[in-house]
Motif scaffolding. Structure first.
Motif, short mmCIF file in Angstrom:
data_model
loop_
_atom_site.label_atom_id
_atom_site.label_comp_id
_atom_site.label_asym_id
_atom_site.label_seq_id
_atom_site.Cartn_x
_atom_site.Cartn_y
_atom_site.Cartn_z
N LEU A 146 2.90 7.16 -3.88
CA LEU A 146 1.89 7.24 -4.95
C LEU A 146 2.22 8.40 -5.90
O LEU A 146 2.16 8.25 -7.13
N ASP A 147 2.62 9.55 -5.33
CA ASP A 147 2.97 10.71 -6.17
C ASP A 147 4.14 10.37 -7.09
O ASP A 147 4.14 10.71 -8.28
N ARG A 148 5.13 9.68 -6.54
CA ARG A 148 6.31 9.32 -7.32
C ARG A 148 5.94 8.36 -8.45
O ARG A 148 6.39 8.49 -9.58
N LYS A 149 5.07 7.42 -8.13
CA LYS A 149 4.65 6.44 -9.13
C LYS A 149 3.86 7.11 -10.25
O LYS A 149 4.09 6.85 -11.44
N ARG B 59 -2.54 3.00 -5.90
CA ARG B 59 -1.93 3.00 -4.57
C ARG B 59 -1.61 1.58 -4.10
O ARG B 59 -0.59 1.33 -3.47
N ARG B 60 -2.50 0.66 -4.44
CA ARG B 60 -2.35 -0.71 -3.95
C ARG B 60 -1.74 -1.61 -5.03
O ARG B 60 -2.22 -1.64 -6.15
N GLU C 129 -6.15 6.57 -7.30
CA GLU C 129 -6.15 5.71 -6.10
C GLU C 129 -5.97 4.24 -6.47
O GLU C 129 -5.48 3.45 -5.66
N GLU D 75 0.88 -1.17 0.00
CA GLU D 75 0.00 0.00 0.00
C GLU D 75 0.92 1.22 0.00
O GLU D 75 1.60 1.49 0.99
N ASP E 183 2.34 4.93 0.34
CA ASP E 183 1.96 6.14 1.05
C ASP E 183 1.81 7.28 0.02
O ASP E 183 2.05 7.07 -1.18
N ASP E 184 1.41 8.45 0.47
CA ASP E 184 1.14 9.54 -0.49
C ASP E 184 2.37 9.88 -1.33
O ASP E 184 2.27 10.10 -2.54
N ALA E 185 3.55 9.90 -0.68
CA ALA E 185 4.77 10.23 -1.41
C ALA E 185 5.07 9.16 -2.45
O ALA E 185 5.47 9.46 -3.59
#
Ligand SMILES: [Zn+2]
Length: 263
Positions: free
Chosen positions: A167-170, A202-203, A199, A161, A163-165
């Motif tokens: 997910l942003d990088r991805k 994210r997973r 979203e 899962e 984290d926000d950082a």
């Protein structure tokens, strides 16, 4: 995830699939191999973009790295000339043995694209051949086209899962990818962002691969690629359609025989 991380190999059908599991690649730093070069009717491949993306995430590109066109894979499956594909399984098996790979991650069999399904079958055959040479590895699969948000997790599922950082990088890497791929239609990945929203990225869920036979999958229905291909033939856009029982099942059988003969 447990430490130390088990040596891992990712094998994807098309360049671009790495975007689905970039967080896991960053966490585990696997070697990454690719079946096809991503060239379509335009003739442009996108291997260089995938190479850059994998290295930026922390993975290590490894041969085979897109040796075939999609058309060559289709032709091999249509004609039963499977040698080019078993050669790739042999290369993967050698990598698994030499690098003492313990986990192999490949496209899930979704019945959507024959190259994705062939990718998973090749990964399983390579692992079985490597096992005969004394190296045991587990095959995991990830959904390329589907985006299930299942929560009925089993103990043996690898779930990441972001984290926000993370997910942003991805998403930044995915956006950069789509930009660099230029004219090439990156429909599977950009389509997923559009359909499911950020979203959904994210997973990352890696599931121990099903070893069910192809014939027992898809609930007795024809897979999407078969009905899609037949529609294209009727429209005069394809000359032949790839079919599950006529083409993919014989390929699965060929790989089983190849494993038994590989040493
Ligand atoms: Zn694909």
């Amino acid at each position: 995830m447990p430490s130390p991380l088990p040596p891992s190999l990712v094998f994807i059908g098309h360049p671009g699939h790495e975007l689905r599991i970039l967080g896991w690649i960053a966490a585990v730093r696997p070697v990454v191999s690719v079946l096809t070069d991503g060239s379509g009717s335009t003739g442009d491949g996108r291997l260089d973009v995938t190479n850059t993306t994998i290295e930026a995430a922390g993975g290590c590109p490894q041969p085979p790295f897109g040796p075939l066109t999609d058309a060559a894979v289709y032709e091999a499956l249509l004609t039963g000339g499977f040698d080019t594909l078993t050669d790739i399984a042999a290369t993967l098996a050698s990598t698994i043995v030499e690098r003492r790979i313990e986990r192999v991650v490949a496209d899930a069999i979704e019945g959507y694209n024959p190259t994705h399904d062939a990718c998973q079958l090749l990964a399983q055959a390579a692992v079985q051949a490597a096992c005969r040479r004394g190296q045991r590895a587990t095959v995991f699969e990830f959904e390329v086209v589907e985006a299930s948000q299942r929560t009925d997790e089993r103990d043996d599922v690898l779930l990441l899962e972001l984290d926000d950082a993370g997910l942003d990088r991805k998403l930044a890497l995915a956006t950069a990818y789509a930009r660099q791929a230029g004219q090439v239609l990156e429909q599977e990945v950009t389509g997923m962002i559009a359909r499911h929203g950020p979203e959904a990225f994210r997973r990352e869920r890696l599931v121990p691969a099903s070893t069910a036979s192809l014939a027992s999958r898809f609930g007795g229905e024809a897979p999407f690629y078969e009905t899609h291909g037949e529609r294209r033939v009727r429209e005069g856009k394809y000359s032949r359609a790839l079919r599950l029982h006529e083409h993919l099942v014989p390929f699965e059988r060929c790989l089983r025989d190849w494993v038994m003969s590989a040493s």
